[in-house]
Design a protein around this motif. Structure first.
Motif, PDB file in Angstrom:
ATOM      1  N   LYS A  20       0.635   0.015   2.120  1.00 24.59           N
ATOM      2  CA  LYS A  20       1.539   0.862   2.914  1.00 24.59           C
ATOM      3  C   LYS A  20       0.776   1.465   4.083  1.00 24.59           C
ATOM      4  N   TRP A  21       1.331   1.312   5.279  1.00 24.40           N
ATOM      5  CA  TRP A  21       0.776   1.944   6.472  1.00 24.40           C
ATOM      6  C   TRP A  21       1.716   3.049   6.911  1.00 24.40           C
ATOM      7  N   HIS A  22       1.158   4.126   7.418  1.00 25.77           N
ATOM      8  CA  HIS A  22       1.950   5.215   8.010  1.00 25.77           C
ATOM      9  C   HIS A  22       1.767   5.158   9.516  1.00 25.77           C
ATOM     10  N   ILE A  23       2.870   5.048  10.224  1.00 27.39           N
ATOM     11  CA  ILE A  23       2.870   5.018  11.688  1.00 27.39           C
ATOM     12  C   ILE A  23       3.794   6.144  12.139  1.00 27.39           C
ATOM     13  N   GLY A  24       3.195   7.289  12.471  1.00 31.07           N
ATOM     14  CA  GLY A  24       4.014   8.464  12.759  1.00 31.07           C
ATOM     15  C   GLY A  24       4.780   8.864  11.508  1.00 31.07           C
ATOM     16  N   ARG A  25       6.089   9.028  11.625  1.00 29.99           N
ATOM     17  CA  ARG A  25       6.904   9.381  10.458  1.00 29.99           C
ATOM     18  C   ARG A  25       7.424   8.155   9.714  1.00 29.99           C
ATOM     19  N   TYR A  26       7.085   6.972  10.202  1.00 31.21           N
ATOM     20  CA  TYR A  26       7.582   5.727   9.614  1.00 31.21           C
ATOM     21  C   TYR A  26       6.567   5.106   8.657  1.00 31.21           C
ATOM     22  N   ARG A  27       7.087   4.266   7.758  1.00 31.94           N
ATOM     23  CA  ARG A  27       6.258   3.498   6.837  1.00 31.94           C
ATOM     24  C   ARG A  27       6.424   2.016   7.135  1.00 31.94           C
ATOM     25  N   CYS A  28       5.370   1.272   6.851  1.00 34.41           N
ATOM     26  CA  CYS A  28       5.376  -0.173   7.018  1.00 34.41           C
ATOM     27  C   CYS A  28       4.671  -0.763   5.792  1.00 34.41           C
ATOM     28  N   TYR A  29       5.241  -1.807   5.205  1.00 31.57           N
ATOM     29  CA  TYR A  29       4.659  -2.435   4.022  1.00 31.57           C
ATOM     30  C   TYR A  29       4.319  -3.888   4.317  1.00 31.57           C
ATOM     31  N   VAL A  30       3.128  -4.301   3.912  1.00 35.59           N
ATOM     32  CA  VAL A  30       2.706  -5.690   3.969  1.00 35.59           C
ATOM     33  C   VAL A  30       2.099  -6.039   2.613  1.00 35.59           C
ATOM     34  N   GLY A  31       1.852  -7.303   2.374  1.00 29.91           N
ATOM     35  CA  GLY A  31       1.301  -7.734   1.096  1.00 29.91           C
ATOM     36  C   GLY A  31      -0.151  -8.152   1.210  1.00 29.91           C
ATOM     37  N   ARG A  32      -0.857  -8.079   0.081  1.00 26.99           N
ATOM     38  CA  ARG A  32      -2.226  -8.593  -0.018  1.00 26.99           C
ATOM     39  C   ARG A  32      -2.372  -9.293  -1.357  1.00 26.99           C
TER      40      ARG A  32
END
Length: 107
Positions: A20-32
């Motif tokens: 999970k990445w936090h970009i300002g007030r937003y979240r972004c999810y990628v896989g590993r």
């Protein structure tokens, strides 16, 4: 967080974890991709350096937002590993689905 069930191949267990990445007030999810192996002291977990997402364009999110706090997500929900290849099932930004195949030698 854990995204998929564990799939076993050639003495190792594999799963897709969500980063999970936090970009300002937003979240972004990628896989590993993660590999779990038994060692003399217990278990060792290795994560791939490569981040997994549907596409670079999908990282921008979608116009239609079901979750106003979510910028983008590729949620991984299915994994089958055999012969050093992984078949992945995933969801894209809460509006679409996809399948992909990758090599597991990326760890």
């Amino acid at each position: 967080t854990i995204g998929t069930q564990i799939s076993h191949d050639r003495g190792s267990g594999y799963l897709i974890a969500h980063e999970k990445w936090h970009i300002g007030r937003y979240r972004c999810y990628v896989g590993r991709l993660a590999r779990i192996r038994q060692t003399g002291e217990g278990y060792a977990v290795q994560f791939s350096r490569r981040r997994l997402c549907h596409s670079l364009f999908s990282l921008l999110g979608s116009r239609r937002k079901y979750n106003v706090n979510l910028l983008s997500c590729t949620y991984f929900s299915g994994l089958e590993v055999a012969d050093d290849r992984a078949l992945l099932g995933y969801g894209i930004n809460d509006i679409a689905t996809g399948f992909a195949q990758i090599k597991v030698d990326m760890i």
